[in-house]
Design a protein around this motif. Structure first.
Motif, PDB file in Angstrom:
ATOM      1  N   VAL A 112     -32.037  36.574   2.161  1.00 33.77           N
ATOM      2  CA  VAL A 112     -33.741  37.703   3.101  1.00 33.77           C
ATOM      3  C   VAL A 112     -34.025  37.047   4.217  1.00 33.77           C
ATOM      4  CG1 VAL A 112     -35.839  36.450   2.153  1.00 33.77           C
ATOM      5  CG2 VAL A 112     -34.578  36.507   0.641  1.00 33.77           C
ATOM      6  N   ALA A 113     -33.549  36.370   4.706  1.00 33.11           N
ATOM      7  CA  ALA A 113     -33.430  35.771   6.136  1.00 33.11           C
ATOM      8  C   ALA A 113     -33.118  36.129   6.901  1.00 33.11           C
ATOM      9  CB  ALA A 113     -32.993  34.364   6.695  1.00 33.11           C
ATOM     10  N   ILE A 114     -32.140  37.127   6.853  1.00 33.14           N
ATOM     11  CA  ILE A 114     -31.387  37.416   7.856  1.00 33.14           C
ATOM     12  C   ILE A 114     -31.534  38.882   8.264  1.00 33.14           C
ATOM     13  CG2 ILE A 114     -29.294  39.018   8.563  1.00 33.14           C
ATOM     14  CD1 ILE A 114     -27.531  36.858   7.380  1.00 33.14           C
ATOM     15  N   LEU A 174     -25.839  41.438   8.185  1.00 38.79           N
ATOM     16  CA  LEU A 174     -25.600  40.718   6.641  1.00 38.79           C
ATOM     17  C   LEU A 174     -24.040  40.483   6.296  1.00 38.79           C
ATOM     18  CD1 LEU A 174     -27.265  38.875   4.948  1.00 38.79           C
ATOM     19  CD2 LEU A 174     -28.114  41.508   3.661  1.00 38.79           C
ATOM     20  N   ALA A 175     -23.769  41.942   6.001  1.00 42.95           N
ATOM     21  CA  ALA A 175     -22.254  42.022   4.899  1.00 42.95           C
ATOM     22  C   ALA A 175     -21.441  40.814   5.772  1.00 42.95           C
ATOM     23  CB  ALA A 175     -22.104  43.159   5.201  1.00 42.95           C
ATOM     24  N   LEU A 176     -21.487  41.169   7.610  1.00 39.33           N
ATOM     25  CA  LEU A 176     -20.075  40.464   8.283  1.00 39.33           C
ATOM     26  C   LEU A 176     -21.186  39.036   7.812  1.00 39.33           C
ATOM     27  CD1 LEU A 176     -20.638  42.144  11.589  1.00 39.33           C
ATOM     28  CD2 LEU A 176     -18.608  42.662   9.402  1.00 39.33           C
ATOM     29  N   ILE A 192     -44.071  37.473  -1.569  1.00 40.38           N
ATOM     30  CA  ILE A 192     -43.376  37.790  -2.147  1.00 40.38           C
ATOM     31  C   ILE A 192     -42.610  37.073  -1.525  1.00 40.38           C
ATOM     32  CG2 ILE A 192     -42.425  39.657  -2.587  1.00 40.38           C
ATOM     33  CD1 ILE A 192     -43.829  41.510  -2.534  1.00 40.38           C
ATOM     34  N   ILE A 193     -41.617  36.760  -0.422  1.00 42.22           N
ATOM     35  CA  ILE A 193     -40.904  36.372   0.581  1.00 42.22           C
ATOM     36  C   ILE A 193     -40.713  34.472  -0.267  1.00 42.22           C
ATOM     37  CG2 ILE A 193     -39.909  36.036   1.993  1.00 42.22           C
ATOM     38  CD1 ILE A 193     -40.537  38.770   3.547  1.00 42.22           C
ATOM     39  N   LEU A 194     -42.098  33.916   0.143  1.00 43.70           N
ATOM     40  CA  LEU A 194     -42.056  32.386  -0.229  1.00 43.70           C
ATOM     41  C   LEU A 194     -41.822  32.554  -1.849  1.00 43.70           C
ATOM     42  CD1 LEU A 194     -44.634  31.887   1.993  1.00 43.70           C
ATOM     43  CD2 LEU A 194     -42.586  31.292   2.671  1.00 43.70           C
ATOM     44  N   LEU A 195     -42.542  33.510  -2.438  1.00 45.39           N
ATOM     45  CA  LEU A 195     -42.172  32.932  -3.668  1.00 45.39           C
ATOM     46  C   LEU A 195     -40.838  33.177  -4.581  1.00 45.39           C
ATOM     47  CD1 LEU A 195     -43.514  32.544  -6.533  1.00 45.39           C
ATOM     48  CD2 LEU A 195     -44.025  35.364  -7.038  1.00 45.39           C
ATOM     49  N   VAL A 219     -21.125  22.603  -5.751  1.00 47.96           N
ATOM     50  CA  VAL A 219     -20.820  22.904  -4.627  1.00 47.96           C
ATOM     51  C   VAL A 219     -21.210  25.127  -4.515  1.00 47.96           C
ATOM     52  CG1 VAL A 219     -18.699  23.640  -4.252  1.00 47.96           C
ATOM     53  CG2 VAL A 219     -19.839  23.144  -2.581  1.00 47.96           C
ATOM     54  N   GLU A 220     -20.458  24.915  -5.745  1.00 42.57           N
ATOM     55  CA  GLU A 220     -20.938  26.732  -5.935  1.00 42.57           C
ATOM     56  C   GLU A 220     -22.687  26.729  -6.286  1.00 42.57           C
ATOM     57  OE1 GLU A 220     -19.925  29.610  -9.753  1.00 42.57           O
ATOM     58  OE2 GLU A 220     -19.343  27.995  -9.961  1.00 42.57           O
ATOM     59  N   GLN A 221     -23.309  26.192  -6.738  1.00 40.99           N
ATOM     60  CA  GLN A 221     -25.002  26.393  -7.296  1.00 40.99           C
ATOM     61  C   GLN A 221     -25.655  26.029  -6.096  1.00 40.99           C
ATOM     62  OE1 GLN A 221     -26.856  24.482 -10.049  1.00 40.99           O
ATOM     63  NE2 GLN A 221     -25.765  25.496 -11.498  1.00 40.99           N
ATOM     64  N   ILE A 222     -24.776  24.972  -4.563  1.00 37.86           N
ATOM     65  CA  ILE A 222     -25.728  25.459  -3.639  1.00 37.86           C
ATOM     66  C   ILE A 222     -25.037  26.222  -2.594  1.00 37.86           C
ATOM     67  CG2 ILE A 222     -25.724  23.473  -1.266  1.00 37.86           C
ATOM     68  CD1 ILE A 222     -24.783  21.441  -3.399  1.00 37.86           C
ATOM     69  N   TRP A 223     -24.270  26.743  -2.527  1.00 36.08           N
ATOM     70  CA  TRP A 223     -23.431  27.975  -2.210  1.00 36.08           C
ATOM     71  C   TRP A 223     -24.865  28.791  -2.302  1.00 36.08           C
ATOM     72  CZ3 TRP A 223     -21.618  28.673   2.927  1.00 36.08           C
ATOM     73  CH2 TRP A 223     -21.437  28.282   3.558  1.00 36.08           C
ATOM     74  N   ASP A 224     -24.436  29.654  -3.794  1.00 38.26           N
ATOM     75  CA  ASP A 224     -24.863  30.738  -4.225  1.00 38.26           C
ATOM     76  C   ASP A 224     -26.836  30.875  -3.624  1.00 38.26           C
ATOM     77  OD1 ASP A 224     -22.865  31.686  -5.256  1.00 38.26           O
ATOM     78  OD2 ASP A 224     -23.583  30.896  -7.588  1.00 38.26           O
ATOM     79  N   LEU A 225     -26.988  29.400  -3.416  1.00 36.57           N
ATOM     80  CA  LEU A 225     -28.858  29.295  -2.660  1.00 36.57           C
ATOM     81  C   LEU A 225     -28.752  29.260  -1.641  1.00 36.57           C
ATOM     82  CD1 LEU A 225     -31.492  28.715  -3.429  1.00 36.57           C
ATOM     83  CD2 LEU A 225     -31.410  26.075  -2.501  1.00 36.57           C
ATOM     84  N   ASN A 226     -28.098  29.557  -1.031  1.00 35.67           N
ATOM     85  CA  ASN A 226     -27.310  29.470   0.495  1.00 35.67           C
ATOM     86  C   ASN A 226     -27.066  30.889   0.711  1.00 35.67           C
ATOM     87  OD1 ASN A 226     -27.418  26.739   1.623  1.00 35.67           O
ATOM     88  ND2 ASN A 226     -25.579  25.911   1.464  1.00 35.67           N
ATOM     89  N   LEU A 227     -26.545  31.273  -0.461  1.00 33.74           N
ATOM     90  CA  LEU A 227     -26.576  32.997   0.544  1.00 33.74           C
ATOM     91  C   LEU A 227     -27.520  34.004   0.373  1.00 33.74           C
ATOM     92  CD1 LEU A 227     -23.054  32.920  -0.675  1.00 33.74           C
ATOM     93  CD2 LEU A 227     -23.535  33.517   1.128  1.00 33.74           C
ATOM     94  N   ASN A 228     -28.473  33.617  -1.032  1.00 35.87           N
ATOM     95  CA  ASN A 228     -29.290  34.641  -1.563  1.00 35.87           C
ATOM     96  C   ASN A 228     -31.179  33.888  -0.924  1.00 35.87           C
ATOM     97  OD1 ASN A 228     -28.604  34.764  -4.236  1.00 35.87           O
ATOM     98  ND2 ASN A 228     -29.598  32.936  -5.027  1.00 35.87           N
ATOM     99  N   LEU A 229     -30.895  32.865  -0.046  1.00 37.97           N
ATOM    100  CA  LEU A 229     -31.791  32.563   1.317  1.00 37.97           C
ATOM    101  C   LEU A 229     -30.904  34.018   2.621  1.00 37.97           C
ATOM    102  CD1 LEU A 229     -32.554  29.040   0.990  1.00 37.97           C
ATOM    103  CD2 LEU A 229     -33.498  30.726   0.603  1.00 37.97           C
ATOM    104  N   LEU A 230     -29.574  33.739   2.671  1.00 35.63           N
ATOM    105  CA  LEU A 230     -29.844  34.466   3.838  1.00 35.63           C
ATOM    106  C   LEU A 230     -29.432  35.579   3.745  1.00 35.63           C
ATOM    107  CD1 LEU A 230     -26.141  32.660   4.801  1.00 35.63           C
ATOM    108  CD2 LEU A 230     -28.482  32.760   6.153  1.00 35.63           C
TER     109      LEU A 230
END
Length: 247
Positions: A47-49, A17-19, A91-94, A34-45
């Protein structure tokens, strides 16, 4: 799976995840959108990774652990385990739902339907984006706002840096799509209708603009540029255009 093995899997997942996240966070954000979109992508990562690593680790361990078992046995019922993964999934879906809603509800991210006439705010620049076969025209507080002399440009859209800008996207003929990937901007352009985009460009420079909806034989040539300028240069350019239009 023993606690030791589970801990190793979790540690391995955190390292991956760190890498995965570090290179993405190093990228500069050219706009608030684009900053807000990237922040969302990183938050989902985030959780997902770990979930992916954990599930794949359990799967690999299970296959290896029981590889020599010729006669598989049915698993025993474990209500505690079933309740645990059901609650964890909820919890994850929430978390995903709340994080996505906070970004998708932001005026800097989601395009909204707009009226033909929209009042201009004191600190907001309003620009009308008109798509046509096969090009772009831009009107700066001109056709829709009668309190200012008309300032327009073709092919090149100019934006002031570090200032809120509202783009009213429409089409003269048929369906097009306004898309500036580096700024996180995308909206369909419908004839006779307006979609409203709001953004704040934070990095000066030139960015690629193109039509993201197939619109005919000249679709691939329907290109343009977005030039983000310092505010003083933008005001000077607009003043020169306004004077030239008035003369």
């Amino acid at each position: 799976m023993t606690r030791r093995r589970a801990g190793l899997v979790a540690l391995f997942g955190a390292a991956l995840l760190a890498l995965a996240v570090e290179p993405a966070t190093a990228q500069p954000s050219a706009s608030t959108t684009v900053e807000q979109i990237w922040d969302l992508n990183l938050n989902l990562l985030y959780v997902a990774i770990p979930i992916t690593i954990l599930v794949e680790g359990i799967l690999i361990y299970t296959v290896w652990r029981f590889r020599n078992q010729d006669e598989p046995k049915p698993t025993k019922e474990n209500r505690r385990l079933e309740i645990t993964w059901t609650v964890a999934t909820a919890i994850i879906l929430l978390f995903v739902g709340v994080a996505s809603y906070q970004v998708m509800a932001s005026p800097y991210v989601t395009a909204e339907a707009a009226d033909q006439a929209e009042l201009q705010g004191d600190d907001t620049e309003h620009i009308e984006v008109q798509a046509y076969r096969y090009g772009w025209s831009f009107y700066y507080n001109g056709t829709s706002f009668q309190n200012d002399a008309q300032v327009s440009s073709t092919t090149t859209l100019r934006l002031p840096a570090n200032q809120d800008v509202v783009l009213r996207v429409t089409s003269r003929d048929w369906l097009h799509a306004f898309h500036v990937p580096a700024l996180g901007l995308k909206s369909d352009a419908f004839p006779g209708q307006y979609n409203r985009l709001q953004t704040r460009a934070t990095e000066t420079g030139t960015y690629q603009l193109y039509c993201a909806e197939y619109c005919g034989s000249g679709h691939s040539q329907m290109l343009g540029e977005v030039v983000v300028m310092p505010q003083d240069e933008y005001e000077q350019w607009r003043s020169e255009q306004q004077n030239a239009s008035a003369s």
